[in-house]
Write a protein that holds these residues in place. Structure first.
Motif, short mmCIF file in Angstrom:
data_model
loop_
_atom_site.label_atom_id
_atom_site.label_comp_id
_atom_site.label_asym_id
_atom_site.label_seq_id
_atom_site.Cartn_x
_atom_site.Cartn_y
_atom_site.Cartn_z
N VAL A 1 63.04 -50.65 101.18
CA VAL A 1 64.39 -51.20 101.35
C VAL A 1 64.65 -51.44 102.83
CG1 VAL A 1 66.86 -50.78 101.06
CG2 VAL A 1 65.27 -50.14 99.25
N GLN A 2 64.44 -50.40 103.67
CA GLN A 2 64.64 -50.57 105.11
C GLN A 2 63.71 -51.63 105.68
OE1 GLN A 2 66.28 -47.67 103.95
NE2 GLN A 2 65.47 -46.14 105.35
N VAL B 1 69.89 -46.39 99.56
CA VAL B 1 70.94 -46.78 100.51
C VAL B 1 71.88 -45.61 100.78
CG1 VAL B 1 72.95 -48.27 100.84
CG2 VAL B 1 70.84 -49.22 99.91
N ASN C 1 72.70 -43.44 104.12
CA ASN C 1 74.08 -43.23 104.57
C ASN C 1 74.40 -41.76 104.80
OD1 ASN C 1 74.66 -45.94 104.52
ND2 ASN C 1 75.68 -45.90 102.53
N GLY D 1 66.18 -42.60 103.23
CA GLY D 1 66.12 -43.94 102.68
C GLY D 1 64.72 -44.29 102.20
#
Length: 201
Positions: free
Chosen positions: A114-115, A177, A181, A110
């Protein structure tokens, strides 16, 4: 007495600041800002909380330094992509770079930006806003590069630089993302190929 005091005050820290910051960056990358506890950060850095505060300041200041390191290191592909000779090559380099950065062997999957943005408390608002600005700045730079491509005739005159920039940024976030995942580089590269099928000619 004076010489002894100066020797103590001038004594170098007993840890590598650069290495400690690298480890902190990876914790933030994996856990996000709110998810990374001080105990987890200092444990990974191999230092005490007192040493962390002395060297880096508080948690937010540490995160800001880690983000700078991320931008100059793993996420530097975003800046390098802008130097490609054509708009399509810029887009391809940006998205391929996103794939490589979000799927490092043995590293966090990731994207830190974003995280790290999964912060919702009032105490974390400054970090949330920092990351929004960081991502928006990347989008603005892409838009400027695509606008130049239109002016130079590399993109057709009816191409919308802002829309293209937002599309590439959105794809980049989506890649991050999907990497988090569990999708691997090969699967993400297929997504990149599909995204560029409709690139304006």
């Amino acid at each position: 007495m004076g010489d002894s005091r100066r020797a103590v005050m001038g004594r170098p820290r007993g840890f590598d600041i650069d290495q400690a910051l690298e480890r902190a960056m990876r914790v933030f990358w994996a856990r996000g800002y709110e998810g990374a506890s001080l105990a987890e950060l200092t444990g990974a850095m191999g230092i005490t909380k007192t040493s962390m505060y002395a060297a880096f300041g508080n948690k937010e200041q540490l995160f800001r330094k880690a983000l700078q390191r991320y931008g100059a290191g793993p996420a530097a592909y975003a800046t390098r992509a802008l130097e490609e000779p054509t708009a399509r090559a810029v887009a391809l380099a940006f998205l391929r770079g996103a794939v490589c950065t979000t799927t490092p062997p043995g590293g966090p999957s990731g994207c830190l930006t974003v995280q790290g943005a999964l912060a919702s408390s009032d105490e974390s608002r400054a970090v949330h806003d920092l990351l929004v600005d960081w991502r928006n700045d990347a989008g603005v730079r892409l838009e400027e590069r695509f606008r130049r491509a239109v002016n130079e005739g590399d993109l057709p005159g009816n191409a919308d630089p802002r829309r293209l920039a937002r599309f590439i940024m959105t794809m980049g976030f989506g890649i991050a993302v999907q990497a988090a995942n569990g999708l691997g580089p090969a699967e993400l590269d297929e997504i990149v190929d599909t995204a560029l099928l409709g690139w304006p000619a």
